[in-house]
Design a protein around this motif. Structure first.
Motif, PDB file in Angstrom:
ATOM      1  N   TRP A 151       0.827  -1.210   0.000  1.00  0.00           N
ATOM      2  CA  TRP A 151       0.000   0.000   0.000  1.00  0.00           C
ATOM      3  C   TRP A 151       0.858   1.254   0.000  1.00  0.00           C
ATOM      4  O   TRP A 151       0.486   2.283  -0.602  1.00  0.00           O
ATOM      5  CB  TRP A 151      -0.959   0.003   1.198  1.00  0.00           C
ATOM      6  CG  TRP A 151      -0.339   0.368   2.527  1.00  0.00           C
ATOM      7  CD1 TRP A 151       0.144  -0.470   3.468  1.00  0.00           C
ATOM      8  CD2 TRP A 151      -0.140   1.702   3.031  1.00  0.00           C
ATOM      9  NE1 TRP A 151       0.639   0.225   4.541  1.00  0.00           N
ATOM     10  CE2 TRP A 151       0.458   1.572   4.306  1.00  0.00           C
ATOM     11  CE3 TRP A 151      -0.427   2.986   2.549  1.00  0.00           C
ATOM     12  CZ2 TRP A 151       0.800   2.656   5.085  1.00  0.00           C
ATOM     13  CZ3 TRP A 151      -0.087   4.086   3.334  1.00  0.00           C
ATOM     14  CH2 TRP A 151       0.518   3.913   4.577  1.00  0.00           C
ATOM     15  N   VAL A 152       2.037   1.181   0.630  1.00  0.00           N
ATOM     16  CA  VAL A 152       2.939   2.332   0.638  1.00  0.00           C
ATOM     17  C   VAL A 152       3.506   2.563  -0.762  1.00  0.00           C
ATOM     18  O   VAL A 152       3.544   3.698  -1.250  1.00  0.00           O
ATOM     19  CB  VAL A 152       4.076   2.122   1.654  1.00  0.00           C
ATOM     20  CG1 VAL A 152       5.057   3.290   1.598  1.00  0.00           C
ATOM     21  CG2 VAL A 152       3.522   1.971   3.059  1.00  0.00           C
ATOM     22  N   ILE A 153       3.918   1.486  -1.411  1.00  0.00           N
ATOM     23  CA  ILE A 153       4.478   1.601  -2.763  1.00  0.00           C
ATOM     24  C   ILE A 153       3.430   2.141  -3.731  1.00  0.00           C
ATOM     25  O   ILE A 153       3.709   3.026  -4.557  1.00  0.00           O
ATOM     26  CB  ILE A 153       5.017   0.236  -3.243  1.00  0.00           C
ATOM     27  CG1 ILE A 153       6.218  -0.175  -2.381  1.00  0.00           C
ATOM     28  CG2 ILE A 153       5.411   0.307  -4.711  1.00  0.00           C
ATOM     29  CD1 ILE A 153       6.760  -1.548  -2.704  1.00  0.00           C
ATOM     30  N   LEU A 154       2.204   1.632  -3.631  1.00  0.00           N
ATOM     31  CA  LEU A 154       1.137   2.111  -4.513  1.00  0.00           C
ATOM     32  C   LEU A 154       0.831   3.586  -4.245  1.00  0.00           C
ATOM     33  O   LEU A 154       0.616   4.363  -5.188  1.00  0.00           O
ATOM     34  CB  LEU A 154      -0.124   1.265  -4.319  1.00  0.00           C
ATOM     35  CG  LEU A 154      -0.068  -0.162  -4.864  1.00  0.00           C
ATOM     36  CD1 LEU A 154      -1.338  -0.929  -4.491  1.00  0.00           C
ATOM     37  CD2 LEU A 154       0.104  -0.143  -6.383  1.00  0.00           C
ATOM     38  N   ALA A 155       0.813   3.969  -2.982  1.00  0.00           N
ATOM     39  CA  ALA A 155       0.549   5.366  -2.637  1.00  0.00           C
ATOM     40  C   ALA A 155       1.658   6.279  -3.153  1.00  0.00           C
ATOM     41  O   ALA A 155       1.396   7.373  -3.676  1.00  0.00           O
ATOM     42  CB  ALA A 155       0.399   5.513  -1.131  1.00  0.00           C
ATOM     43  N   VAL A 156       2.908   5.816  -3.017  1.00  0.00           N
ATOM     44  CA  VAL A 156       4.043   6.602  -3.505  1.00  0.00           C
ATOM     45  C   VAL A 156       3.968   6.762  -5.020  1.00  0.00           C
ATOM     46  O   VAL A 156       4.174   7.865  -5.563  1.00  0.00           O
ATOM     47  CB  VAL A 156       5.374   5.953  -3.090  1.00  0.00           C
ATOM     48  CG1 VAL A 156       6.540   6.545  -3.880  1.00  0.00           C
ATOM     49  CG2 VAL A 156       5.616   6.133  -1.599  1.00  0.00           C
ATOM     50  N   LEU A 157       3.671   5.680  -5.733  1.00  0.00           N
ATOM     51  CA  LEU A 157       3.573   5.747  -7.191  1.00  0.00           C
ATOM     52  C   LEU A 157       2.454   6.688  -7.626  1.00  0.00           C
ATOM     53  O   LEU A 157       2.607   7.461  -8.578  1.00  0.00           O
ATOM     54  CB  LEU A 157       3.342   4.345  -7.769  1.00  0.00           C
ATOM     55  CG  LEU A 157       4.526   3.375  -7.658  1.00  0.00           C
ATOM     56  CD1 LEU A 157       4.126   1.991  -8.169  1.00  0.00           C
ATOM     57  CD2 LEU A 157       5.728   3.896  -8.436  1.00  0.00           C
ATOM     58  N   LEU A 168       3.652  10.207  -7.020  1.00  0.00           N
ATOM     59  CA  LEU A 168       4.650  10.603  -8.018  1.00  0.00           C
ATOM     60  C   LEU A 168       3.973  10.983  -9.331  1.00  0.00           C
ATOM     61  O   LEU A 168       4.360  11.967  -9.987  1.00  0.00           O
ATOM     62  CB  LEU A 168       5.653   9.471  -8.246  1.00  0.00           C
ATOM     63  CG  LEU A 168       6.723   9.291  -7.175  1.00  0.00           C
ATOM     64  CD1 LEU A 168       7.541   8.031  -7.446  1.00  0.00           C
ATOM     65  CD2 LEU A 168       7.642  10.514  -7.096  1.00  0.00           C
ATOM     66  N   GLY A 169       2.965  10.195  -9.731  1.00  0.00           N
ATOM     67  CA  GLY A 169       2.231  10.522 -10.949  1.00  0.00           C
ATOM     68  C   GLY A 169       1.560  11.882 -10.838  1.00  0.00           C
ATOM     69  O   GLY A 169       1.573  12.692 -11.777  1.00  0.00           O
ATOM     70  N   LEU A 206       1.041  21.086  -3.133  1.00  0.00           N
ATOM     71  CA  LEU A 206       0.415  20.258  -2.096  1.00  0.00           C
ATOM     72  C   LEU A 206       0.955  18.835  -2.144  1.00  0.00           C
ATOM     73  O   LEU A 206       1.246  18.231  -1.102  1.00  0.00           O
ATOM     74  CB  LEU A 206      -1.102  20.264  -2.280  1.00  0.00           C
ATOM     75  CG  LEU A 206      -1.909  19.445  -1.259  1.00  0.00           C
ATOM     76  CD1 LEU A 206      -1.739  20.026   0.137  1.00  0.00           C
ATOM     77  CD2 LEU A 206      -3.390  19.410  -1.647  1.00  0.00           C
ATOM     78  N   THR A 207       1.094  18.293  -3.342  1.00  0.00           N
ATOM     79  CA  THR A 207       1.626  16.936  -3.481  1.00  0.00           C
ATOM     80  C   THR A 207       3.075  16.864  -3.016  1.00  0.00           C
ATOM     81  O   THR A 207       3.458  15.953  -2.278  1.00  0.00           O
ATOM     82  CB  THR A 207       1.531  16.478  -4.941  1.00  0.00           C
ATOM     83  OG1 THR A 207       0.193  16.619  -5.408  1.00  0.00           O
ATOM     84  CG2 THR A 207       1.952  15.021  -5.082  1.00  0.00           C
ATOM     85  N   LEU A 220      12.404  10.955  -3.586  1.00  0.00           N
ATOM     86  CA  LEU A 220      11.130  10.997  -4.299  1.00  0.00           C
ATOM     87  C   LEU A 220      10.893  12.343  -4.979  1.00  0.00           C
ATOM     88  O   LEU A 220      10.348  12.386  -6.085  1.00  0.00           O
ATOM     89  CB  LEU A 220       9.981  10.693  -3.331  1.00  0.00           C
ATOM     90  CG  LEU A 220       9.965   9.278  -2.749  1.00  0.00           C
ATOM     91  CD1 LEU A 220       8.884   9.160  -1.683  1.00  0.00           C
ATOM     92  CD2 LEU A 220       9.740   8.236  -3.841  1.00  0.00           C
ATOM     93  N   THR A 221      11.284  13.427  -4.345  1.00  0.00           N
ATOM     94  CA  THR A 221      10.967  14.745  -4.898  1.00  0.00           C
ATOM     95  C   THR A 221      12.068  15.314  -5.792  1.00  0.00           C
ATOM     96  O   THR A 221      11.780  16.165  -6.645  1.00  0.00           O
ATOM     97  CB  THR A 221      10.683  15.749  -3.770  1.00  0.00           C
ATOM     98  OG1 THR A 221      11.823  15.827  -2.889  1.00  0.00           O
ATOM     99  CG2 THR A 221       9.462  15.323  -2.962  1.00  0.00           C
ATOM    100  N   ILE A 222      13.312  14.875  -5.613  1.00  0.00           N
ATOM    101  CA  ILE A 222      14.420  15.488  -6.360  1.00  0.00           C
ATOM    102  C   ILE A 222      15.273  14.456  -7.101  1.00  0.00           C
ATOM    103  O   ILE A 222      15.395  14.507  -8.324  1.00  0.00           O
ATOM    104  CB  ILE A 222      15.321  16.319  -5.426  1.00  0.00           C
ATOM    105  CG1 ILE A 222      14.517  17.439  -4.776  1.00  0.00           C
ATOM    106  CG2 ILE A 222      16.503  16.894  -6.213  1.00  0.00           C
ATOM    107  CD1 ILE A 222      13.937  18.450  -5.744  1.00  0.00           C
ATOM    108  N   TYR A 223      15.883  13.519  -6.368  1.00  0.00           N
ATOM    109  CA  TYR A 223      16.890  12.658  -6.969  1.00  0.00           C
ATOM    110  C   TYR A 223      16.332  11.838  -8.139  1.00  0.00           C
ATOM    111  O   TYR A 223      16.956  11.734  -9.204  1.00  0.00           O
ATOM    112  CB  TYR A 223      17.500  11.702  -5.934  1.00  0.00           C
ATOM    113  CG  TYR A 223      18.042  12.354  -4.696  1.00  0.00           C
ATOM    114  CD1 TYR A 223      18.527  13.665  -4.709  1.00  0.00           C
ATOM    115  CD2 TYR A 223      18.092  11.671  -3.481  1.00  0.00           C
ATOM    116  CE1 TYR A 223      19.015  14.261  -3.558  1.00  0.00           C
ATOM    117  CE2 TYR A 223      18.588  12.256  -2.330  1.00  0.00           C
ATOM    118  CZ  TYR A 223      19.043  13.546  -2.372  1.00  0.00           C
ATOM    119  OH  TYR A 223      19.526  14.140  -1.227  1.00  0.00           O
TER     120      TYR A 223
END
Length: 354
Positions: free
Chosen positions: A51-57, A60-61, A251-252, A323-326
């Motif tokens: 659920w964490v991986i899906l939420a992160v993906l 990111l989208g 916000l994201t 997640l936000t830069i690299y």
């Protein structure tokens, strides 16, 4: 004077900038590890739950998509209808360049260079990227003072007491510069023309190039000036959507730490995490280091050390920047290399045809 027909792509310069970014990032992370995380470090497999991986993906989208859409609709308001895929590519290229150059200077040049190759005049491209930045700045500058005054987490922080002067100065400089850009663009034509004339007198540019650049500089400055009025007249729908997607993008971006903290089992005050990231982002505008490397990691660790346990502080710091830069920087580097390759092939085909 730099030409937008090409941008500096020296492998040596890019490598040195990349090394500096990595070195400063390592210093920032070491400070978090040594002074704020009490030399504790542990990877928590809860971050790998489905659920964490899906939420992160999903985030990111939304993060990359809203970033692209805010520029997409800004360009539409200016009368340019680029394919969304092209604008999305620019998002990653901008992430790469803006984070390996001090004060994000390379990001602006890279965006203009790319848009020019998509058929957008330099003046309109400069205006589009400027408006895109100003919309984000408007959100951040408006809300940062509120956070500084109301967030209990900032009580006792030096930044909470002393940033008022810096905030006022920064806003004054921004407003002063853009007031000139909006209302007195012709004031900028004189210094630019004088610079070109000096380059000519120093025999750094030929007479023919001097005349051509003088004409182009004046033309693009006037286009740049008229573009702001064109943006507001470009359709209420496009203007509104560019503002909405700017807010969604921010916000994201500010929500990633809250997701990571929840995934690790901590209770989280969502508004507090948003406010802390907002202030962090504001301070990053002042950073002279590439992509605020080192400073952003250290500031994040300082703000979140009372929310996270020592063993998770460095982990969340790295995950947030990843997640936000690299990640975006890596994608941007690959896409930029591909874009240069496509340009090279196109130039060869043109030479063969002629």
């Amino acid at each position: 004077m730099a030409s937008f027909d090409s941008i500096p792509t020296s492998t040596r310069r890019l490598a040195l900038s990349g090394v500096l970014f990595v070195a400063l990032t390592a210093v920032g992370l070491y400070i978090v590890y040594e002074q704020m995380a009490q030399q504790e470090l542990a990877f928590d497999t809860r971050l790998l739950h489905p659920w964490v991986i899906l939420a992160v993906l999903a985030m990111l989208g939304l993060y990359y998509g809203s970033d692209a859409l805010r520029l997409h609709y800004t360009l539409k308001a200016l009368g340019h209808h680029l394919p969304f895929a092209s604008v999305l590519r620019l998002v990653f290229i901008n992430l790469f360049f803006s984070n390996i150059t001090p004060m994000a200077t390379g990001g602006g040049f890279a965006q203009i260079w790319y848009l020019k190759r998509q058929g957008v005049h330099v003046g309109h491209a400069t205006a589009a990227t400027t408006i895109r930045t100003l919309l984000a700045v408007a959100f951040i500058f408006t809300l940062t003072p509120v956070c500084l005054l109301t967030l209990p987490a900032l009580d006792g922080e030096v930044i909470g007491r002393d940033i008022g002067l810096a905030l006022s100065l920064f806003i004054f400089l921004y407003l002063g510069f853009f007031a000139i850009v909006f209302f007195r663009t012709r004031w900028l034509i004189g210094p630019l023309s004088g610079l070109l004339s000096r380059l000519h007198r120093l025999h750094l540019i030929s007479e023919q190039r001097h005349r051509r650049w003088q004409y182009k500089a004046r033309r693009e400055m006037l286009r740049f000036s008229t573009s702001f009025g064109l943006y507001w007249r470009g359709g209420a729908r496009y203007v509104l959507l560019s503002i909405i997607f700017t807010g969604l993008f921010l916000l994201t971006m500010f929500s990633f730490p809250a997701l990571l903290i929840v995934a690790l089992g901590y209770s989280v005050d969502y508004l507090t995490t948003l406010g802390l990231l907002l202030v962090t982002t504001f301070v990053m505008y002042f950073s002279p280091t590439p992509g605020a490397s080192g400073i952003s990691e250290g500031l994040f660790g300082r703000f979140f050390r009372d929310i996270l346990g020592g063993q998770h502080l460095l982990l969340v710091t790295v995950a947030w920047r990843l997640l936000t830069i690299y990640l975006g920087m890596i994608i941007g580097l690959l896409l930029f290399r591909r874009t240069l390759h496509e340009e090279l092939l196109s130039a060869r085909e043109h030479d063969k045809a002629s």
